[in-house]
Design a protein around this motif. Structure first.
Motif, PDB file in Angstrom:
ATOM      1  N   GLU A 236     -15.674  15.828  13.615  1.00 13.73           N
ATOM      2  CA  GLU A 236     -14.517  16.679  13.317  1.00 13.73           C
ATOM      3  C   GLU A 236     -13.250  15.853  13.105  1.00 13.73           C
ATOM      4  OE1 GLU A 236     -16.512  16.765  16.015  1.00 13.73           O
ATOM      5  OE2 GLU A 236     -15.496  17.575  17.791  1.00 13.73           O
ATOM      6  N   GLU A 237     -13.196  14.669  13.716  1.00 13.46           N
ATOM      7  CA  GLU A 237     -12.052  13.778  13.465  1.00 13.46           C
ATOM      8  C   GLU A 237     -12.116  13.253  12.016  1.00 13.46           C
ATOM      9  OE1 GLU A 237     -12.092  10.171  15.734  1.00 13.46           O
ATOM     10  OE2 GLU A 237     -10.018   9.673  15.218  1.00 13.46           O
ATOM     11  N   LYS A 238     -13.328  12.841  11.614  1.00 10.09           N
ATOM     12  CA  LYS A 238     -13.519  12.397  10.225  1.00 10.09           C
ATOM     13  C   LYS A 238     -13.186  13.545   9.269  1.00 10.09           C
ATOM     14  CE  LYS A 238     -17.187  10.703   7.142  1.00 10.09           C
ATOM     15  NZ  LYS A 238     -18.589  10.280   7.027  1.00 10.09           N
ATOM     16  N   SER A 239     -13.614  14.753   9.636  1.00 11.77           N
ATOM     17  CA  SER A 239     -13.353  15.923   8.793  1.00 11.77           C
ATOM     18  C   SER A 239     -11.865  16.136   8.568  1.00 11.77           C
ATOM     19  CB  SER A 239     -13.916  17.196   9.439  1.00 11.77           C
ATOM     20  OG  SER A 239     -15.315  17.161   9.492  1.00 11.77           O
TER      21      SER A 239
ATOM     22  N   PRO B  22       3.222  16.248  16.851  1.00 12.60           N
ATOM     23  CA  PRO B  22       3.857  16.299  18.178  1.00 12.60           C
ATOM     24  C   PRO B  22       2.932  16.762  19.311  1.00 12.60           C
ATOM     25  CG  PRO B  22       4.916  17.842  16.621  1.00 12.60           C
ATOM     26  CD  PRO B  22       3.976  16.984  15.834  1.00 12.60           C
ATOM     27  N   ASP B  23       1.900  17.546  18.981  1.00 19.57           N
ATOM     28  CA  ASP B  23       1.001  18.041  20.031  1.00 19.57           C
ATOM     29  C   ASP B  23      -0.095  17.043  20.401  1.00 19.57           C
ATOM     30  OD1 ASP B  23       2.413  20.369  19.869  1.00 19.57           O
ATOM     31  OD2 ASP B  23       0.896  21.452  18.679  1.00 19.57           O
ATOM     32  N   ASP B  24      -0.219  15.946  19.653  1.00 21.08           N
ATOM     33  CA  ASP B  24      -1.376  15.058  19.820  1.00 21.08           C
ATOM     34  C   ASP B  24      -1.439  14.410  21.196  1.00 21.08           C
ATOM     35  OD1 ASP B  24      -2.093  15.670  17.273  1.00 21.08           O
ATOM     36  OD2 ASP B  24      -1.753  13.681  16.421  1.00 21.08           O
ATOM     37  N   THR B  25      -2.670  14.190  21.664  1.00 25.96           N
ATOM     38  CA  THR B  25      -2.875  13.497  22.938  1.00 25.96           C
ATOM     39  C   THR B  25      -3.302  12.043  22.711  1.00 25.96           C
ATOM     40  OG1 THR B  25      -5.152  14.304  23.051  1.00 25.96           O
ATOM     41  CG2 THR B  25      -3.473  15.624  24.159  1.00 25.96           C
ATOM     42  N   ASP B  67     -11.117  17.283  28.863  1.00 21.18           N
ATOM     43  CA  ASP B  67      -9.900  17.504  28.073  1.00 21.18           C
ATOM     44  C   ASP B  67     -10.229  17.487  26.583  1.00 21.18           C
ATOM     45  OD1 ASP B  67      -8.400  17.554  30.356  1.00 21.18           O
ATOM     46  OD2 ASP B  67      -7.382  15.632  30.029  1.00 21.18           O
ATOM     47  N   THR B  68      -9.578  18.397  25.847  1.00 17.14           N
ATOM     48  CA  THR B  68      -9.695  18.385  24.385  1.00 17.14           C
ATOM     49  C   THR B  68      -8.782  17.298  23.830  1.00 17.14           C
ATOM     50  OG1 THR B  68     -10.212  20.723  24.296  1.00 17.14           O
ATOM     51  CG2 THR B  68      -9.292  19.756  22.296  1.00 17.14           C
ATOM     52  N   VAL B  69      -9.304  16.499  22.916  1.00 20.80           N
ATOM     53  CA  VAL B  69      -8.485  15.464  22.284  1.00 20.80           C
ATOM     54  C   VAL B  69      -7.848  16.068  21.030  1.00 20.80           C
ATOM     55  CG1 VAL B  69      -8.485  13.160  21.234  1.00 20.80           C
ATOM     56  CG2 VAL B  69     -10.055  13.679  23.131  1.00 20.80           C
ATOM     57  N   LEU B  70      -6.520  15.922  20.920  1.00 24.35           N
ATOM     58  CA  LEU B  70      -5.807  16.451  19.757  1.00 24.35           C
ATOM     59  C   LEU B  70      -5.298  15.313  18.883  1.00 24.35           C
ATOM     60  CD1 LEU B  70      -3.676  19.280  21.445  1.00 24.35           C
ATOM     61  CD2 LEU B  70      -5.674  19.579  19.970  1.00 24.35           C
ATOM     62  N   LYS B  71      -5.629  15.365  17.579  1.00 25.13           N
ATOM     63  CA  LYS B  71      -5.130  14.407  16.578  1.00 25.13           C
ATOM     64  C   LYS B  71      -4.854  15.218  15.317  1.00 25.13           C
ATOM     65  CE  LYS B  71      -6.610  10.313  13.936  1.00 25.13           C
ATOM     66  NZ  LYS B  71      -7.781   9.497  13.560  1.00 25.13           N
ATOM     67  N   TYR B  72      -3.857  14.899  14.566  1.00 22.27           N
ATOM     68  CA  TYR B  72      -3.381  15.722  13.446  1.00 22.27           C
ATOM     69  C   TYR B  72      -3.010  17.126  13.954  1.00 22.27           C
ATOM     70  CZ  TYR B  72      -6.270  12.432  10.617  1.00 22.27           C
ATOM     71  OH  TYR B  72      -6.871  11.342  10.046  1.00 22.27           O
ATOM     72  N   GLY B  73      -2.758  17.265  15.280  1.00 23.18           N
ATOM     73  CA  GLY B  73      -2.479  18.579  15.848  1.00 23.18           C
ATOM     74  C   GLY B  73      -3.715  19.449  15.983  1.00 23.18           C
ATOM     75  N   ALA B  74      -4.895  18.878  15.770  1.00 24.21           N
ATOM     76  CA  ALA B  74      -6.135  19.662  15.770  1.00 24.21           C
ATOM     77  C   ALA B  74      -7.132  19.056  16.758  1.00 24.21           C
ATOM     78  CB  ALA B  74      -6.741  19.656  14.374  1.00 24.21           C
ATOM     79  N   PRO B  75      -8.025  19.881  17.315  1.00 27.67           N
ATOM     80  CA  PRO B  75      -9.030  19.344  18.239  1.00 27.67           C
ATOM     81  C   PRO B  75     -10.040  18.467  17.507  1.00 27.67           C
ATOM     82  CG  PRO B  75      -9.389  21.697  17.869  1.00 27.67           C
ATOM     83  CD  PRO B  75      -8.115  21.338  17.154  1.00 27.67           C
ATOM     84  N   ILE B  76     -10.302  17.269  18.031  1.00 33.27           N
ATOM     85  CA  ILE B  76     -11.274  16.370  17.382  1.00 33.27           C
ATOM     86  C   ILE B  76     -12.395  15.979  18.333  1.00 33.27           C
ATOM     87  CG2 ILE B  76      -9.608  15.431  15.713  1.00 33.27           C
ATOM     88  CD1 ILE B  76      -9.724  12.821  17.595  1.00 33.27           C
ATOM     89  N   GLY B  77     -12.513  16.664  19.504  1.00 36.83           N
ATOM     90  CA  GLY B  77     -13.586  16.358  20.436  1.00 36.83           C
ATOM     91  C   GLY B  77     -13.098  16.469  21.869  1.00 36.83           C
ATOM     92  N   MET B  91     -15.971   6.088  21.309  1.00 37.88           N
ATOM     93  CA  MET B  91     -17.316   6.613  21.621  1.00 37.88           C
ATOM     94  C   MET B  91     -17.655   6.544  23.116  1.00 37.88           C
ATOM     95  SD  MET B  91     -18.231   6.741  18.260  1.00 37.88           S
ATOM     96  CE  MET B  91     -19.987   6.720  17.968  1.00 37.88           C
ATOM     97  N   HIS B  92     -17.067   5.577  23.852  1.00 36.97           N
ATOM     98  CA  HIS B  92     -17.429   5.369  25.251  1.00 36.97           C
ATOM     99  C   HIS B  92     -16.784   6.383  26.193  1.00 36.97           C
ATOM    100  CE1 HIS B  92     -13.666   3.318  24.512  1.00 36.97           C
ATOM    101  NE2 HIS B  92     -13.460   3.181  25.806  1.00 36.97           N
ATOM    102  N   ASN B  93     -15.785   7.118  25.706  1.00 34.63           N
ATOM    103  CA  ASN B  93     -15.132   8.070  26.611  1.00 34.63           C
ATOM    104  C   ASN B  93     -14.803   9.412  25.969  1.00 34.63           C
ATOM    105  OD1 ASN B  93     -12.962   7.261  25.049  1.00 34.63           O
ATOM    106  ND2 ASN B  93     -12.111   5.912  26.641  1.00 34.63           N
ATOM    107  N   MET B  94     -15.282   9.642  24.744  1.00 37.01           N
ATOM    108  CA  MET B  94     -15.124  10.990  24.164  1.00 37.01           C
ATOM    109  C   MET B  94     -16.306  11.336  23.283  1.00 37.01           C
ATOM    110  SD  MET B  94     -12.278  11.034  21.077  1.00 37.01           S
ATOM    111  CE  MET B  94     -12.768  12.618  20.407  1.00 37.01           C
ATOM    112  N   LYS B  95     -16.471  12.629  22.996  1.00 36.18           N
ATOM    113  CA  LYS B  95     -17.621  13.103  22.213  1.00 36.18           C
ATOM    114  C   LYS B  95     -17.209  14.221  21.263  1.00 36.18           C
ATOM    115  CE  LYS B  95     -19.194  16.747  25.363  1.00 36.18           C
ATOM    116  NZ  LYS B  95     -18.905  17.863  24.459  1.00 36.18           N
ATOM    117  N   SER B  96     -18.067  14.456  20.293  1.00 35.10           N
ATOM    118  CA  SER B  96     -17.865  15.562  19.349  1.00 35.10           C
ATOM    119  C   SER B  96     -18.156  16.889  20.026  1.00 35.10           C
ATOM    120  CB  SER B  96     -18.815  15.388  18.160  1.00 35.10           C
ATOM    121  OG  SER B  96     -18.776  16.539  17.329  1.00 35.10           O
ATOM    122  N   ASP B  97     -17.425  17.935  19.625  1.00 37.77           N
ATOM    123  CA  ASP B  97     -17.762  19.294  20.060  1.00 37.77           C
ATOM    124  C   ASP B  97     -18.625  19.995  19.010  1.00 37.77           C
ATOM    125  OD1 ASP B  97     -16.420  19.033  22.478  1.00 37.77           O
ATOM    126  OD2 ASP B  97     -14.502  19.603  21.572  1.00 37.77           O
TER     127      ASP B  97
END
Lengths: 400, 115
Positions: A236-239, B22-25, B67-77, B91-97
């Motif tokens: 989803e990040e790539k997306s 601004p919302d990104d983590t 925790d949800t990771v936010l990038k571009y203001g959107a959830p990415i995993g 990859m070692h500390n986050m995953k895809s939803d």
């Protein structure tokens, strides 16, 4: 102004390619030797390797052999494969393009077919060169975009810069196509909000859900090890990064491979097969997606890359937009646009977007892209199955 | 990068990062980071502990599993292992939803993970 080649079916091309098409892998070698022997950068090799019948493959071959950039076609058959060669020949001739067919089993084998093929290509070249020329407006261009070898810079520099270029092209009433619903998983909600009608929004959500289900069955998302090495962690990040190539225009419709857009605007191309997964991965590599965009009439392709892809394409030239400044330094001979300048503040997204737009125009005017000048003419076509478009997919067609 | 003086007298650098929304983590690294470099996170200086390449992500705040990771203001995993502010998020500390990512040495269809 763009000085286009005018085809008898009224379509306008920016290149004048004579295509040599093998209709089964067994005719590939002979076809390649014909192309090599022709020694003409505007004679391109395409083909379908399968012997079993496939409606999609036929439709793609027919769409590509009658593409606006194609001036003439030579079909090379072994003789016993399933592809309906007589119908394909008839489709191409019906479009007003000169076309010839060679059947190896009848022509007397490898060397005889090669000799006959070279003679045929010379005749077809001479006929294609007679194509009348005329001015072509930017609004008549069809432009596709793809990302390949994405990394953590793609979604910050090259992809949004292509998005700015797309916004400019759509404002000019050109047709812009973005694709790979399997690389838009996670963007379905925000993407659907840009659809011009609620029913189209529903179609967009459904086609991304289909892509997710299909890729789950395959056991992999559209995410390569190089994506992770470049800093991307999840699909989803790539997306989200890939999605920014679409710019900010409203989404006017949803296409499937081989469909032509009915009017200018931004379109999403659904590349994931319909029905139960049957023939494997939807697109086994980037060129499979490029071929599908070409089948939709794309005159040229904007290809963004972070890790550094070098591919081009048969039929329609590919402009390479490099996202990562380090990659640009290593692979500059393959890159047309250095979008990585955005990272160190040397250029803005708007400036690079405009640079891409200007490159689109100069390419359409005949100036070759890097991959084109380097002789890249990749082509790949595999088995797929699609249902026809639903009535909600092209609202413009209904209004028009 | 801007050279600075660390308390122990060794020279260090302020790494360049990008906040996309601004919302990104997470922040995106736009020049290579070496351990010991200074990361400016919301005007607070943090010393980098990891070597991080261009295009990779660092935590903008302490992140905990779930925790949800936010990038571009959107959830990415989602986070799978705790990350301190300035830590490498990958990859070692986050995953895809959605669909799990794969690498060359470990992929869903290739049997057991490598030791």
């Amino acid at each position: 102004m763009i000085n286009a080649y005018v085809r008898k079916d009224g379509r306008k091309g920016i290149r004048n390619v004579v295509v040599v098409a093998y209709l089964v892998e067994c005719a590939h070698h002979v076809s390649r030797r014909i192309v090599d022997g022709a020694n003409d950068s505007e004679v391109h090799l395409i083909g379908f390797p399968g012997c079993f019948p496939n409606e999609y493959a036929y439709r793609m071959m027919s769409a590509i052999c009658t593409h606006p950039n194609v001036g003439a076609a030579l079909l090379v058959s072994l003789g016993c494969e399933s592809m309906n060669r007589e119908q394909l020949l008839s489709d191409i001739r019906a479009s007003g393009r000169p076309a010839e067919l060679l059947v190896i089993q009848e022509a007397g084998g490898t060397l005889s077919t090669m000799r006959a093929g070279l003679d045929a290509v010379a005749r077809l070249r001479a006929e294609a060169d007679q194509a009348p020329r005329a001015d072509m407006a930017v609004s008549e261009l069809v432009v596709g975009t793809i990302c390949g070898g994405s990394d953590g810079t793609s979604g910050i520099t090259a992809n949004p810069a292509v998005g700015r270029c797309f916004d400019h092209l759509v404002a000019d009433d050109a047709t812009c196509i973005f694709e790979e619903t399997g690389e838009l998983i996670g963007c379905e909600t925000i993407m659907a909000e840009r659809a011009v009608t609620p029913d189209l929004a529903e179609e967009i959500r459904a086609c991304v859900a289909k892509a997710e289900s299909y890729y789950r069955t395959m056991g992999f998302g559209s995410f390569a090890p190089g994506n992770a090495e470049g800093g991307l962690t999840t699909l989803e990040e790539k997306s989200m990064g890939a999605y920014s190539k679409s710019g900010s225009s409203p989404i006017s419709g949803l296409l499937k491979p081989g469909d032509q857009a009915p009017a200018g605007g931004l379109y999403l191309l659904d590349v994931v097969p319909d029905g139960e997964p049957r023939f494997g991965f939807p697109n086994i590599s980037d060129n499979a997606e490029i071929v599908e965009m070409i089948a939709c009439g794309c005159h040229l392709i904007l290809f963004t890359t972070g890790r550094g892809s070098v591919v081009g394409s048969a039929i329609s030239p590919v402009i390479k937009v490099c996202a990562n400044p380090d990659t640009y330094r290593r692979l500059s001979e393959d890159m047309d646009i250095d979008a990585g300048r955005i990272l160190n503040g040397e250029a803005t997204l708007d400036e690079v977007g405009e640079e891409i737009y200007q490159r689109v125009i100069s390419l359409a005017q005949g100036e070759p892209s890097c991959s084109e000048a380097l002789g890249h003419q990749e082509f790949i076509l595999t088995y797929k199955a699609f249902e026809p478009l639903g009535p909600a997919c092209l609202p413009v067609r209904q209004i028009g | 990068m801007v050279p600075t003086e660390k308390p122990d007298g060794k020279s260090s650098s302020v790494a360049q990062t990008l906040l996309l929304h601004p919302d990104d983590t997470v922040l995106v690294c736009i020049s290579a980071i070496a351990p010991g470099d200074i990361l400016m996170i919301d005007q607070v200086a943090v010393s980098a502990t990891d070597a991080i390449q261009v295009g990779h992500k660092i935590a903008r705040q302490a992140l905990k599993p779930g925790d949800t990771v936010l990038k571009y203001g959107a959830p990415i995993g989602s986070i799978t292992h705790a990350v301190p502010p300035g830590g490498h998020v990958h990859m070692h500390n986050m995953k895809s939803d959605y669909i799990a990512s794969h690498s060359r040495d470990r992929s869903p269809n290739q049997g057991k993970p490598q030791p």
